[in-house]
Structure formats: structure tokens, C-alpha cells
Design an enzyme around this catalytic site. Structure first.
Site: not given
Length: 347
Positions: A14, A16, A43, A70-72, A76, A289
Site C-alpha cells: 500500500t 506510495g 506484508t 516507507g521508513d516505517g 520494522e 512512531e
């Protein structure tokens, strides 16, 4: 016969505007062309989906794990690999909105195939990784971070900013946007122990940075090194609205804030942060976060994970201004102009 290398692509479908879903097949072809037997994992919304798959792939002996998102998502995947004694190489394919880590490693953004092709240059950096030990939701935790740990009332204000604004401008911008939120800023009494000594006093914000890119801006910690084993600790020692506005303008004007007497700017390998006001909480933000509460102990794990990067550009301090960066520069200039008007109207 030499055993073929194996790569596992872990991608957020999901991120971008689903750009990765449209490019998975071509990315796999690129990696196969570099000699990797490559497979992909999409994912899911399930908690720790990317983290668990990264750990599984590492324990299964994969040579390379690629985090696409993304950076998240990158955070992870790092949290899945970092605790292990034997860690695979990592690469990133940035498809998020801010992509701070991609900026630091000079990985092409907005084009998954070009990002994958960077692996073919076979240039890597042994990157420092941060480890935070504290309490979250009543339980002791260890959490790894790749870019920034932040605390203080300025940081806490970012949680209330609309998601649309975050998408448009990234992490720094919804701190900077606070022209209307800054009057709420409070001084927070803290005790910070670091390699150079102890700071005890009140602050409005604490940044603990691993790279020089925060929210797409490279002026907050302009001299951050990716692999020297040091955090850059930055503490803002004022809660005064006008002084904070002035500091933000100095940040946007080439990072001149580092010489201000309103800022502590320190290199340290580890530190601990304790809140001295028992009547309130001091929240921790890890890579954008919520990361639990202070007290917190932070450790720099030097050269902990080997990342593919464009070292030809990382070693070059010149910044290439793409359209996204130009828009950020324009936003910064607008902020400076608007805060000038804001100060005049208050006076």
C-alpha cells in the site's frame, strides 16, 4: 560450484500509491540479473508482519533482505534482523512519503527499479543502528531505530497534526508547522547523562539522530556521520515562542542553530534520559512512531548492519535538488516569511 546467493524482497503493497505492487516482477528480474535467487513477501496488516518475515529470512540464511516501503517498513525489517548474531545485508527500495533513510544512503526515490539497480554497484556502508530500552504500555521493551529518537513537548505536538499534512511535508514539517501550536510548548525538566557528562535542566525538545536527514531536511544535524558509532544529541533549551521561531529559521538557513547558546549539540555513543516531573509523562518518538515513555536508555550499535548505498554520492556533500527537495525549500522559505508576520502580529 559457488552456491547461488539468495535475496528476500519484503514489500509494503500500500506504500506510495501501490507503486511497488506494479513493479515487483521487474525488480525481481533486476535482482536475478545480479546473481540472486530472489523471492518476494507482501506484508499484511498483521502486527509485525515485516519484522517477523525479516527475522525468518535471516534465520533461513538469506544473504540479502530488501525492504520496500516507507521508513516505517524499513524500521520494522531492521527490528527483525538487528537482534540476531548473524545478520544479512540489507537494501532499501523507498516508496514512502519522506524516505529519510533513502536520502541518507542516496538511494533513488520514487522509482523502485532504479533503486534495485543500485544493488548492482555493490557499494555498501556498515550502518550504525540505535537501540532504545524503556517501557511501553507498562512493559519493558527493546526497540531498534534507524534515524531519530525524539522527546519533548514539541515532539508530542506532532501526534495531533493531521495525517494529510504529514503526507505532504514529512516529519520535520509537522514540527515546523507549529507556528500555530508553538504557544502550547512547555519546558520539560530532564536529566540527560551522556559521554561528555550530565545535563540537568528544562528543554522543549530532544533529538537523538543517527543520520543527517530528518523529515527531508539535512540541516538539523548537518555533520551527522552514518558509521562513526556516535549519536548526535540536540537539546533545545528554551520554551520561549520567539526564541523557538528564531531557532527554526536558523535550521532552515543552513543549520546555523548548532552554534546557538539555546542548543546543546553533543556527540555521544550512548545516553540516558530521565523525566524529572513525576506529574506528567515524557513520550518517546522512534523514527516517527510512538516508542513508549522516559526514562529511556539509548545505545549506538556501531557498524551493525551492512546496507547497500550509493557511496559515490554519500561521500559528496553536495545536495542534488530534485523537484521534491525544491518544494521543501520553498516551504521553508514560506515558513520563515510567515513566522516574521506572526511575530509582528503578536507584538
Amino acid at each position: 560450484m559457488e552456491e547461488q546467493k539468495r535475496a528476500r524482497l519484503i514489500y509494503n503493497p500500500t506504500s506510495g500509491q501501490e507503486i511497488m505492487k506494479k513493479n515487483v516482477a521487474e525488480v525481481l528480474n533486476v535482482l536475478e540479473g545480479f546473481g540472486y535467487e530472489t523471492s518476494a513477501f507482501q506484508t499484511t496488516p498483521e502486527k509485525d508482519s515485516a519484522k517477523n518475515e525479516a527475522r525468518r529470512a535471516a534465520l533461513a540464511g538469506f544473504d540479502l533482505v530488501i525492504a520496500a516501503g516507507g521508513d516505517g517498513t524499513i524500521n520494522e525489517v531492521v527490528n527483525g534482523i538487528a537482534p540476531l548474531e548473524k545478520r544479512p545485508r540489507m537494501a532499501i527500495i523507498p516508496t514512502g512519503t519522506t524516505n529519510d533513510y533513502a536520502r541518507a544512503l542516496k538511494v533513488p526515490r520514487g522509482n523502485p527499479v532504479e533503486a534495485a539497480k543500485l544493488i548492482g554497484k555493490n557499494q555498501t556502508i556498515l550502518m550504525d543502528i540505535g537501540l532504545a530500552k524503556n517501557v511501553k504500555n507498562g512493559y519493558s521493551q527493546e526497540h531498534y531505530f534507524i534515524n531519530i529518537a525524539a522527546l519533548g513537548t514539541l515532539t508530542e505536538l506532532t501526534y495531533s497534526v493531521p495525517s494529510q499534512l504529514k503526507t505532504m511535508f514529512g516529519y520535520l514539517a509537522y514540527v515546523v508547522k507549529g507556528a500555530e501550536l508553538l504557544p502550547q510548548v512547555q519546558f520539560t525538566p530532564v536529566r540527560v547523562q551522556h559521554d561528555k557528562g550530565i545535563f540537568e535542566g528544562s528543554v522543549s525538545m530532544i533529538f537523538v539522530a543517527l543520520t543527517n536527514s530528518i523529515g527531508g531536511f539535512e540541516q538539523i544535524v548537518p555533520d551527522a556521520k552514518l558509521d562513526d558509532g556516535n549519536f548526535t544529541l540536540l537539546m533545545v533549551k528554551t520554551g520561549n515562542l520567539f526564541e523557538i521561531l528564531h531557532l527554526i529559521r536558523q535550521v532552515l538557513d543552513g543549520g546555523k542553530h548548532v552554534d546557538s547558546n539555546l542548543v546543546e549539540y553533543i556527540k555521544t555513543r550512548s545516553l540516558s534520559i530521565k523525566h524529572l516531573d513525576n506529574s506528567s509523562r515524557l513520550l518517546l518518538n522512534l523514527d516517527g512512531e510512538f516508542g513508549g515513555d522516559a526514562p529511556v536508555h539509548l545505545y549506538n550499535l556501531a557498524n551493525h548492519i551492512e546496507f547497500f548505498a550509493d557511496t559515490d554520492l554519500v561521500s559528496d556533500h553536495a545536495i542534488t535538488l530534485d523537484s521534491e527537495q525544491i518544494n521543501r525549500e520553498k516551504m521553508a522559505q514560506r515558513f520563515i516569511e510567515e513566522t516574521n508576520h506572526f511575530e509582528v502580529s503578536i507584538k
